[in-house]
Design a protein around this motif. Structure first.
Motif, mmCIF file in Angstrom:
data_model
loop_
_atom_site.group_PDB
_atom_site.id
_atom_site.type_symbol
_atom_site.label_atom_id
_atom_site.label_comp_id
_atom_site.label_asym_id
_atom_site.label_seq_id
_atom_site.Cartn_x
_atom_site.Cartn_y
_atom_site.Cartn_z
ATOM 1 N N ALA A 1 -2.816 -15.522 0.100
ATOM 2 C CA ALA A 1 -2.553 -14.922 1.410
ATOM 3 C C ALA A 1 -3.357 -13.631 1.510
ATOM 4 C CB ALA A 1 -1.070 -14.642 1.590
ATOM 5 N N VAL A 2 -4.140 -13.500 2.585
ATOM 6 C CA VAL A 2 -5.037 -12.359 2.746
ATOM 7 C C VAL A 2 -4.592 -11.517 3.931
ATOM 8 C CG1 VAL A 2 -7.415 -11.588 3.037
ATOM 9 C CG2 VAL A 2 -6.936 -13.754 1.847
ATOM 10 N N HIS A 3 -4.170 -10.292 3.649
ATOM 11 C CA HIS A 3 -3.881 -9.323 4.705
ATOM 12 C C HIS A 3 -5.205 -8.665 5.072
ATOM 13 C CE1 HIS A 3 -0.849 -6.208 6.357
ATOM 14 N NE2 HIS A 3 -1.990 -6.106 7.018
ATOM 15 N N GLY A 4 -5.606 -8.783 6.327
ATOM 16 C CA GLY A 4 -6.927 -8.346 6.735
ATOM 17 C C GLY A 4 -7.060 -6.858 6.975
ATOM 18 N N ARG A 5 -6.333 -6.047 6.219
ATOM 19 C CA ARG A 5 -6.485 -4.595 6.276
ATOM 20 C C ARG A 5 -6.709 -4.077 4.859
ATOM 21 N NH1 ARG A 5 -2.094 -5.615 9.843
ATOM 22 N NH2 ARG A 5 -2.623 -5.127 12.008
ATOM 23 N N THR A 6 -7.319 -2.924 4.755
ATOM 24 C CA THR A 6 -7.535 -2.319 3.447
ATOM 25 C C THR A 6 -6.265 -1.606 2.984
ATOM 26 O OG1 THR A 6 -8.290 -0.175 4.282
ATOM 27 C CG2 THR A 6 -9.950 -1.917 4.072
ATOM 28 N N ARG A 7 -6.298 -1.145 1.756
ATOM 29 C CA ARG A 7 -5.155 -0.436 1.187
ATOM 30 C C ARG A 7 -4.826 0.831 1.974
ATOM 31 N NH1 ARG A 7 -6.038 0.892 -4.928
ATOM 32 N NH2 ARG A 7 -7.320 2.577 -4.105
ATOM 33 N N ASP A 8 -5.843 1.476 2.541
ATOM 34 C CA ASP A 8 -5.630 2.729 3.258
ATOM 35 C C ASP A 8 -5.217 2.518 4.709
ATOM 36 O OD1 ASP A 8 -6.308 4.234 1.008
ATOM 37 O OD2 ASP A 8 -8.448 4.169 1.504
ATOM 38 N N GLU A 9 -5.319 1.293 5.198
ATOM 39 C CA GLU A 9 -4.974 1.009 6.595
ATOM 40 C C GLU A 9 -3.519 0.537 6.672
ATOM 41 O OE1 GLU A 9 -9.439 -0.272 8.167
ATOM 42 O OE2 GLU A 9 -8.057 -1.818 7.448
ATOM 43 N N LYS A 10 -2.606 1.484 6.568
ATOM 44 C CA LYS A 10 -1.188 1.147 6.492
ATOM 45 C C LYS A 10 -0.574 0.883 7.858
ATOM 46 C CE LYS A 10 -0.462 4.034 2.361
ATOM 47 N NZ LYS A 10 -1.805 4.640 2.341
ATOM 48 N N ASP A 11 -1.057 1.518 8.879
ATOM 49 C CA ASP A 11 -0.465 1.427 10.211
ATOM 50 C C ASP A 11 -1.018 0.217 10.960
ATOM 51 O OD1 ASP A 11 0.471 1.720 12.798
ATOM 52 O OD2 ASP A 11 0.157 3.886 12.853
ATOM 53 N N GLY A 12 -0.192 -0.822 11.077
ATOM 54 C CA GLY A 12 -0.641 -2.043 11.727
ATOM 55 C C GLY A 12 -0.934 -1.880 13.202
ATOM 56 N N LYS A 13 -0.312 -0.887 13.849
ATOM 57 C CA LYS A 13 -0.579 -0.658 15.269
ATOM 58 C C LYS A 13 -1.867 0.124 15.484
ATOM 59 C CE LYS A 13 4.277 -0.844 16.663
ATOM 60 N NZ LYS A 13 5.407 -0.122 17.329
ATOM 61 N N LYS A 14 -2.246 0.898 14.484
ATOM 62 C CA LYS A 14 -3.464 1.706 14.594
ATOM 63 C C LYS A 14 -4.700 0.935 14.141
ATOM 64 C CE LYS A 14 -5.393 6.128 13.013
ATOM 65 N NZ LYS A 14 -5.138 7.346 12.193
ATOM 66 N N GLY B 1 1.301 -3.597 -6.718
ATOM 67 C CA GLY B 1 0.833 -3.878 -5.360
ATOM 68 C C GLY B 1 -0.656 -3.651 -5.215
ATOM 69 N N ALA B 2 -1.052 -3.044 -4.102
ATOM 70 C CA ALA B 2 -2.471 -2.855 -3.803
ATOM 71 C C ALA B 2 -3.147 -1.888 -4.764
ATOM 72 C CB ALA B 2 -2.635 -2.354 -2.365
ATOM 73 N N PHE B 3 -2.377 -1.120 -5.519
ATOM 74 C CA PHE B 3 -2.986 -0.149 -6.428
ATOM 75 C C PHE B 3 -3.471 -0.810 -7.716
ATOM 76 C CE2 PHE B 3 -0.397 2.082 -3.434
ATOM 77 C CZ PHE B 3 -1.295 3.034 -2.975
ATOM 78 N N LEU B 4 -3.147 -2.082 -7.904
ATOM 79 C CA LEU B 4 -3.749 -2.834 -9.003
ATOM 80 C C LEU B 4 -5.175 -3.266 -8.665
ATOM 81 C CD1 LEU B 4 -0.790 -5.059 -10.273
ATOM 82 C CD2 LEU B 4 -1.604 -2.866 -11.157
ATOM 83 N N PRO C 1 0.804 -1.227 0.000
ATOM 84 C CA PRO C 1 0.000 0.000 0.000
ATOM 85 C C PRO C 1 0.836 1.277 0.000
ATOM 86 C CG PRO C 1 0.290 -0.735 2.253
ATOM 87 C CD PRO C 1 1.147 -1.659 1.381
ATOM 88 N N GLN C 2 2.153 1.153 -0.148
ATOM 89 C CA GLN C 2 3.023 2.308 0.022
ATOM 90 C C GLN C 2 2.976 3.249 -1.184
ATOM 91 O OE1 GLN C 2 4.284 2.780 3.009
ATOM 92 N NE2 GLN C 2 3.360 0.814 3.579
#
Length: 438
Positions: A256-269, A202-205, A192-193
């Protein structure tokens, strides 16, 4: 027996590499000839040097194709272009079973899931691992980049080699260079960077699903090893499910599924959405891995139970604690946890020393080593910032300096142990989630 895949000695500096990765795939690079520096390179390039003699390592690498008994593709036997429906699902599961159904997996991390770190994590319970994300176009065009950014060895299996891409033909060309040495070729559909936005990968596709489908089909129809994908979820669950099904239909054999959206970059938040991963798992007929919220082995157990996933990926926590999958946890996660914990006779200085020894066997750029040392010793440096400042002031690192730095920390009387649950070994043995011996 040690061997390293025969790719290179020097790469462009980090800033120039970022520029390359962000540029359009349609651009043509004018590549320099491979060269060996006989004098000190520019200051900005010092951390891009390998941590050993490049010429000596190049000779060792040339032995790979001659010495490796396992350079034939490990799966499928022939390109899967004719596989549809039940045949695709059956072969996807057969391959996963052949690999031992690994549950504890090192996630792909740019500059941080390189060979020495993968080997350290494998020593402490990791059952499979991804390479760092590789840029498919640069990988096909730049021998220096190939030489330094992708190394492996006989013990480094099961292995996912991950590429970012937005051109199916270039992706296939890159994938064919690595397929004899891995168990999956993985497509990065989750980065998502900002650099991924600029480079259109990446996620922008997620904004161009027909192109994503073409990327997967191109590999699935032409490679001997299966194709896997790593994605992030859409805000809408049904859209996420439809996306995952499209990937499966296109030929993806593991997701493999990362359970955050493209805009949710901060894993601690932002907490990863395990319910979304569960929905994807229930909708697909291929193996599914879960990524997000894995901080210690209790999280592994909870994630597998709540999502039904076939394995879990960990990234950020492994950087701080590469012994996570052996049941070790930092004091941060011991406070307030259920059950009793004991000091595990292991701390991060021990892990740094082991990592450095792996680096001596499997050379990588000093920038990667510097990064890992900072992450593993973060708590120690906060207590003794003058030691961190000494590290930062070193324009040229050496193993001697780093080993001496670890001894300085120990002599200062600092004690920051890793912890084990008193019942950890019994639970791991019963569940088969990892090894209690290290």
């Amino acid at each position: 027996m040690k061997f390293i895949i025969p790719f290179g000695s020097l790469v462009p500096s980090r800033n120039s590499l970022k520029s390359l990765m962000a540029s359009s795939v349609t651009q043509t690079l004018t590549l320099p000839q491979t060269q060996t520096f006989h004098s000190d390179p520019p200051q900005d390039d010092l951390d891009d040097l390998l941590c050993s003699d490049p010429q000596q390592e190049q000779q060792e690498r040339q032995q790979l194709l001659l010495s490796s008994p396992d350079t034939s593709p490990s799966c499928f036997g022939s390109p899967s272009r004719c596989l549809t429906g039940e045949s695709h699902f059956e072969r996807a599961w057969a391959h996963w079973a052949k690999l031992g159904r690994p549950k504890l997996i090192v996630a792909p991390m740019v500059d941080n899931s390189e060979l020495p770190f993968r080997m350290l994590c494998r020593k402490y319970g990791a059952e499979a691992a991804y390479t760092p994300m590789l840029h498919s176009r640069i990988f096909t065009e730049n021998e220096k980049y190939r030489n330094q950014e992708f190394t492996t060895c006989k013990e480094d299996r099961p292995l996912f080699v991950q590429f970012c891409a937005n051109d199916p033909d270039i992706l296939l060309e890159a994938a064919r260079k690595v397929e004899p040495f891995c168990d999956y070729v993985d497509i990065n559909l989750g980065c998502p960077q900002r650099i991924a936005r600029r480079g259109n990968y990446g996620a922008f596709l997620m904004d161009n699903l027909p192109l994503v489908k073409c990327l997967v089909q191109k590999l699935a129809h032409n490679l001997h090893v299966p194709v896997s994908c790593k994605i992030r979820v859409f805000p809408d669950l049904q859209v996420t499910i439809n996306y995952a099904r499209m990937l499966e239909d296109a030929g993806c054999s593991l997701l493999a599924v990362h359970g955050r959206t493209r805009d949710e970059k901060d894993g601690k938040k932002f907490r990863a959405d395990w319910k979304a991963i569960k929905a994807v798992k229930n909708a697909l007929r291929i193996p599914v891995l879960a990524n997000g919220n894995i901080r210690h082995m209790d999280d592994v157990q909870s994630c597998l139970e709540e999502t039904g996933a076939d394995g879990v990926l960990s990234a950020e926590t492994l950087l701080e604690n590469p012994a996570l999958f052996a049941g070790y946890q930092t004091a941060e996660w011991v406070v307030g946890s259920e059950g009793s914990n004991r000091e595990g006779q292991l701390d991060q200085t021990d892990l740094v020393v082991e990592y450095l020894k792996f680096c001596e066997s499997y050379p990588v750029p000093w920038r990667m080593i510097r990064s890992h040392v900072h992450k593993m010793l973060g708590d120690w440096f906060r207590m003794h910032p003058h030691v961190r400042e000494d590290l930062n002031s070193q324009s040229i690192l050496s193993f001697e300096f780093l080993y001496n730095m670890v001894e300085r920390l120990r002599e200062l009387g600092t004690k920051i142990p890793l912890y084990l649950k008193d019942t950890h070994e019994d639970r791991i043995a019963a569940d088969g989630l990892g090894s209690s011996s290290v």
